[in-house]
Enzyme design. Structure first.
Site, PDB file in Angstrom:
ATOM      1  N   LYS A  29       3.512   7.270   2.881  1.00 48.65           N
ATOM      2  CA  LYS A  29       4.341   6.175   3.331  1.00 48.65           C
ATOM      3  C   LYS A  29       4.513   4.232   2.545  1.00 48.65           C
ATOM      4  O   LYS A  29       3.032   4.393   2.329  1.00 48.65           O
ATOM      5  CB  LYS A  29       3.995   4.822   4.927  1.00 48.65           C
ATOM      6  CG  LYS A  29       4.557   4.090   5.389  1.00 48.65           C
ATOM      7  CD  LYS A  29       4.096   3.350   7.166  1.00 48.65           C
ATOM      8  CE  LYS A  29       2.501   3.127   7.068  1.00 48.65           C
ATOM      9  NZ  LYS A  29       2.357   2.865   8.977  1.00 48.65           N
TER      10      LYS A  29
ATOM     11  N   GLN B 159       3.151  -5.538  17.316  1.00 52.76           N
ATOM     12  CA  GLN B 159       2.538  -4.464  17.362  1.00 52.76           C
ATOM     13  C   GLN B 159       2.486  -4.246  19.317  1.00 52.76           C
ATOM     14  O   GLN B 159       1.879  -3.311  19.887  1.00 52.76           O
ATOM     15  CB  GLN B 159       1.490  -4.385  17.055  1.00 52.76           C
ATOM     16  CG  GLN B 159       0.911  -4.383  15.387  1.00 52.76           C
ATOM     17  CD  GLN B 159       1.894  -3.539  14.739  1.00 52.76           C
ATOM     18  OE1 GLN B 159       2.044  -2.663  15.034  1.00 52.76           O
ATOM     19  NE2 GLN B 159       2.654  -3.562  13.680  1.00 52.76           N
TER      20      GLN B 159
ATOM     21  N   GLY C 254      -7.328  -5.975  11.738  1.00 52.43           N
ATOM     22  CA  GLY C 254      -7.965  -5.794  10.666  1.00 52.43           C
ATOM     23  C   GLY C 254      -8.431  -4.744  10.369  1.00 52.43           C
ATOM     24  O   GLY C 254      -9.297  -3.846  10.176  1.00 52.43           O
ATOM     25  N   ASP C 255      -7.592  -4.473   9.035  1.00 51.94           N
ATOM     26  CA  ASP C 255      -7.082  -3.240   8.281  1.00 51.94           C
ATOM     27  C   ASP C 255      -7.083  -3.804   6.594  1.00 51.94           C
ATOM     28  O   ASP C 255      -6.829  -3.309   6.381  1.00 51.94           O
ATOM     29  CB  ASP C 255      -6.018  -3.600   8.866  1.00 51.94           C
ATOM     30  CG  ASP C 255      -4.817  -4.340   9.058  1.00 51.94           C
ATOM     31  OD1 ASP C 255      -4.925  -4.996   8.566  1.00 51.94           O
ATOM     32  OD2 ASP C 255      -3.556  -3.738   9.025  1.00 51.94           O
TER      33      ASP C 255
ATOM     34  N   GLU D 133       0.562  -1.045  -0.174  1.00 51.72           N
ATOM     35  CA  GLU D 133      -0.305   0.010   0.112  1.00 51.72           C
ATOM     36  C   GLU D 133       0.765   1.347  -0.382  1.00 51.72           C
ATOM     37  O   GLU D 133       1.663   1.106   0.823  1.00 51.72           O
ATOM     38  CB  GLU D 133      -0.792   0.077   1.476  1.00 51.72           C
ATOM     39  CG  GLU D 133      -1.627  -1.206   1.504  1.00 51.72           C
ATOM     40  CD  GLU D 133      -2.538  -1.491   2.745  1.00 51.72           C
ATOM     41  OE1 GLU D 133      -3.624  -1.914   2.617  1.00 51.72           O
ATOM     42  OE2 GLU D 133      -1.804  -0.848   3.887  1.00 51.72           O
TER      43      GLU D 133
HETATM   44  P1  NAD Z   1       1.923 -10.052  13.546  1.00 51.68           P
HETATM   45  O1  NAD Z   1       1.879 -11.662  12.423  1.00 51.68           O
HETATM   46  O2  NAD Z   1       3.492 -10.181  14.160  1.00 51.68           O
HETATM   47  O3  NAD Z   1       1.311 -10.753  15.370  1.00 51.68           O
HETATM   48  C1  NAD Z   1       0.334 -11.252  15.034  1.00 51.68           C
HETATM   49  C2  NAD Z   1       0.122 -12.518  15.594  1.00 51.68           C
HETATM   50  O4  NAD Z   1      -1.365 -12.462  15.924  1.00 51.68           O
HETATM   51  C3  NAD Z   1       0.821 -13.726  15.866  1.00 51.68           C
HETATM   52  O5  NAD Z   1       1.567 -13.967  17.259  1.00 51.68           O
HETATM   53  C4  NAD Z   1       0.190 -14.375  15.509  1.00 51.68           C
HETATM   54  O6  NAD Z   1      -0.055 -15.564  16.379  1.00 51.68           O
HETATM   55  C5  NAD Z   1      -1.601 -14.112  17.003  1.00 51.68           C
HETATM   56  N1  NAD Z   1      -2.614 -14.805  15.814  1.00 51.68           N
HETATM   57  C6  NAD Z   1      -3.000 -14.522  14.557  1.00 51.68           C
HETATM   58  N2  NAD Z   1      -4.082 -15.953  14.385  1.00 51.68           N
HETATM   59  C7  NAD Z   1      -4.786 -15.301  16.248  1.00 51.68           C
HETATM   60  C8  NAD Z   1      -5.931 -16.093  16.301  1.00 51.68           C
HETATM   61  N3  NAD Z   1      -7.058 -16.133  16.289  1.00 51.68           N
HETATM   62  N4  NAD Z   1      -6.158 -15.642  18.535  1.00 51.68           N
HETATM   63  C9  NAD Z   1      -5.252 -15.063  18.851  1.00 51.68           C
HETATM   64  N5  NAD Z   1      -4.064 -13.993  18.454  1.00 51.68           N
HETATM   65  C10 NAD Z   1      -3.847 -14.820  17.064  1.00 51.68           C
HETATM   66  O7  NAD Z   1       1.357  -9.185  13.062  1.00 51.68           O
HETATM   67  P2  NAD Z   1       1.370  -7.727  13.791  1.00 51.68           P
HETATM   68  O8  NAD Z   1       2.422  -6.521  13.044  1.00 51.68           O
HETATM   69  O9  NAD Z   1       1.575  -7.408  15.367  1.00 51.68           O
HETATM   70  O10 NAD Z   1       0.422  -7.104  13.337  1.00 51.68           O
HETATM   71  C11 NAD Z   1      -0.654  -7.254  13.869  1.00 51.68           C
HETATM   72  C12 NAD Z   1      -2.133  -7.228  12.840  1.00 51.68           C
HETATM   73  O11 NAD Z   1      -2.387  -5.565  13.027  1.00 51.68           O
HETATM   74  C13 NAD Z   1      -1.759  -7.442  10.867  1.00 51.68           C
HETATM   75  O12 NAD Z   1      -3.349  -7.867  10.595  1.00 51.68           O
HETATM   76  C14 NAD Z   1      -1.893  -6.332  10.884  1.00 51.68           C
HETATM   77  O13 NAD Z   1      -1.871  -5.942   9.621  1.00 51.68           O
HETATM   78  C15 NAD Z   1      -2.491  -5.163  11.767  1.00 51.68           C
HETATM   79  N6  NAD Z   1      -2.150  -3.623  11.641  1.00 51.68           N
HETATM   80  C16 NAD Z   1      -2.663  -2.215  12.113  1.00 51.68           C
HETATM   81  C17 NAD Z   1      -2.665  -1.050  12.542  1.00 51.68           C
HETATM   82  C18 NAD Z   1      -3.271  -0.329  12.773  1.00 51.68           C
HETATM   83  O14 NAD Z   1      -2.384   0.393  12.297  1.00 51.68           O
HETATM   84  N7  NAD Z   1      -4.882  -0.343  12.838  1.00 51.68           N
HETATM   85  C19 NAD Z   1      -1.091  -0.699  12.044  1.00 51.68           C
HETATM   86  C20 NAD Z   1      -0.277  -2.102  12.219  1.00 51.68           C
HETATM   87  C21 NAD Z   1      -0.504  -3.641  11.811  1.00 51.68           C
END
Ligand code: NAD
Length: 360
Positions: free
Chosen positions: A81, A152, A238-239, A68
């Protein structure tokens, strides 16, 4: 940079914040201080919402994920970004989310900052979540459930500790290793950390529930019966189109707050709802133009997808730290011929300095 080429003028040099320099900035200032100050920048930019060019991000979707571009401008400074989201990456040894970004002057188009944004995105997402919770969460919230303990997670926990005053985090992840990692990283923060064996256990007694999981599907991280009245939900994961975390019934019981509706309708939890389902823009709550939390029993939901102005605020914050921290290098990124029209002449100068040019 080439040693034999002519030295570029200072005008052509662009400050570059590498991952290493970002780590130095964060450690020099302290992660919680960075998040707190960045939250101030994000809030200040939400308060001048009308000044920004706004567009849903430009997304290139594939089977594996999404790439993106997120541009915006306040009329004086332009920023964008580049960010990816690839839920299967972690299992392949890559980050789910990586990013870099640019700030530039609008008056001449010259970049003034190039920065890594993988770490910066985690900081800004946490800071944005805290800004939203400051206006929406129950004032006496001290316990947060944190479902999804990936990249995160610790940033979110620190943001809610510093800005909201939570003292307890209840962790859950389908992968216990992720939970152990987060507990280890948060051990010295003063937060009480509770590792939970199920999402139901994690949300028990929590005034704030953060969902931050990565899965490219309509997932149900929270079911309706797990969400009691009065909680604030900070839904981060959820994004993306086709990627949500909450059961639809939760949305129907919640007052929903979003960043930029045209983007969130496509990417957020509300993609599960009708296109005219009422939502409130977060900036309006911050600016006192709309109500946030109205009662103890109300469920507030921040349907976070991440918006370009937040990255702009984060880059603006980092740009302001360069002089005091000195943690950047200068990149020879812009051509700078003596005569602006003589670009070819500038290229030929490299030949004079000993670099071979091909005939054509
Ligand atoms: P990551 O892959 O480092 O961590 C995700 C974690 O979720 C993993 O540890 C995984 O085991 C866990 N997981 C998956 N399914 C699960 C479930 N059903 N129950 C419990 N845990 C579960 O990813 P991240 O960098 O931490 O990002 C997490 C999410 O946040 C991603 O989908 C990312 O796109 C989103 N995100 C959103 C924003 C925003 O501004 N809204 C910003 C950054 C990331």
């Amino acid at each position: 940079m080439k040693n034999s080429a002519p030295a570029p003028s200072a005008l052509a040099m662009v400050p570059f914040v590498s991952v290493e320099n970002m780590m130095r900035i964060v450690n020099t200032l302290g992660p919680a201080n960075v998040i707190e100050k960045m939250a101030d920048y994000i809030e200040a930019d939400f308060l001048r919402w009308d000044q920004f060019d706004k567009t849903p991000r430009v997304a290139a979707h594939s089977r594996e994920g999404v790439i993106e571009l997120m541009p915006t401008s306040d009329g004086e400074t332009y920023g964008f970004k580049y960010v990816n989201g690839h839920p299967a990456n972690m299992a392949r040894g890559f980050q789910t989310v990586t990013a870099f970004g640019v700030l530039a002057r609008v008056d001449n188009g010259y970049p003034i900052l190039l920065s890594e944004m993988t770490v910066l995105t985690a900081l800004r997402t946490a800071a944005t979540s805290a800004v939203a919770a400051k206006h929406l969460a129950p004032a006496d919230s001290r316990t947060m459930a944190m479902i999804g303990n990936g990249a995160q997670c610790e940033f979110q926990a620190l943001a809610f500790q510093r800005v909201i005053g939570i003292d307890t985090v209840r962790l859950y992840d389908i992968d216990p290793q992720a939970t152990r990692k987060a507990a280890r990283n948060l051990a010295a923060t003063g937060l009480k950390i509770i590792q939970c064996g199920s999402p139901e256990e994690a949300v028990s007694g929590a005034g704030i529930i953060t969902t931050c999981t990565a899965d490219k599907q309509y997932a149900t991280i929270l079911t309706d019966n797990m969400v009691g009245s009065g909680v604030h939900i900070n839904a981060i994961g959820g994004d993306c189109p086709g990627k949500t975390e909450l059961h639809r019934d939760i949305l129907l019981r919640s007052d929903i707050f979003v960043e930029f509706p045209p983007q969130t309708r496509i990417e957020g939890e509300i993609q599960q709802l009708d296109a005219d389902h009422p939502v409130t823009e977060l900036w309006q709550v911050i600016a006192n133009r709309a109500e946030g939390r109205k009662s103890d029993r109300q469920i507030t939901l921040f349907d976070s997808v991440g918006f370009a102005t937040e990255d702009f605020s984060a880059l603006r914050f980092i740009h302001d730290q360069l002089e005091t921290t000195g943690h950047f290098v200068e990149l020879d990124m812009l051509a700078d011929p003596d005569d602006p029209r003589d670009l070819f002449g500038m290229v030929k100068r490299a030949d004079v300095e000993g670099l071979k040019l091909t005939a054509s």
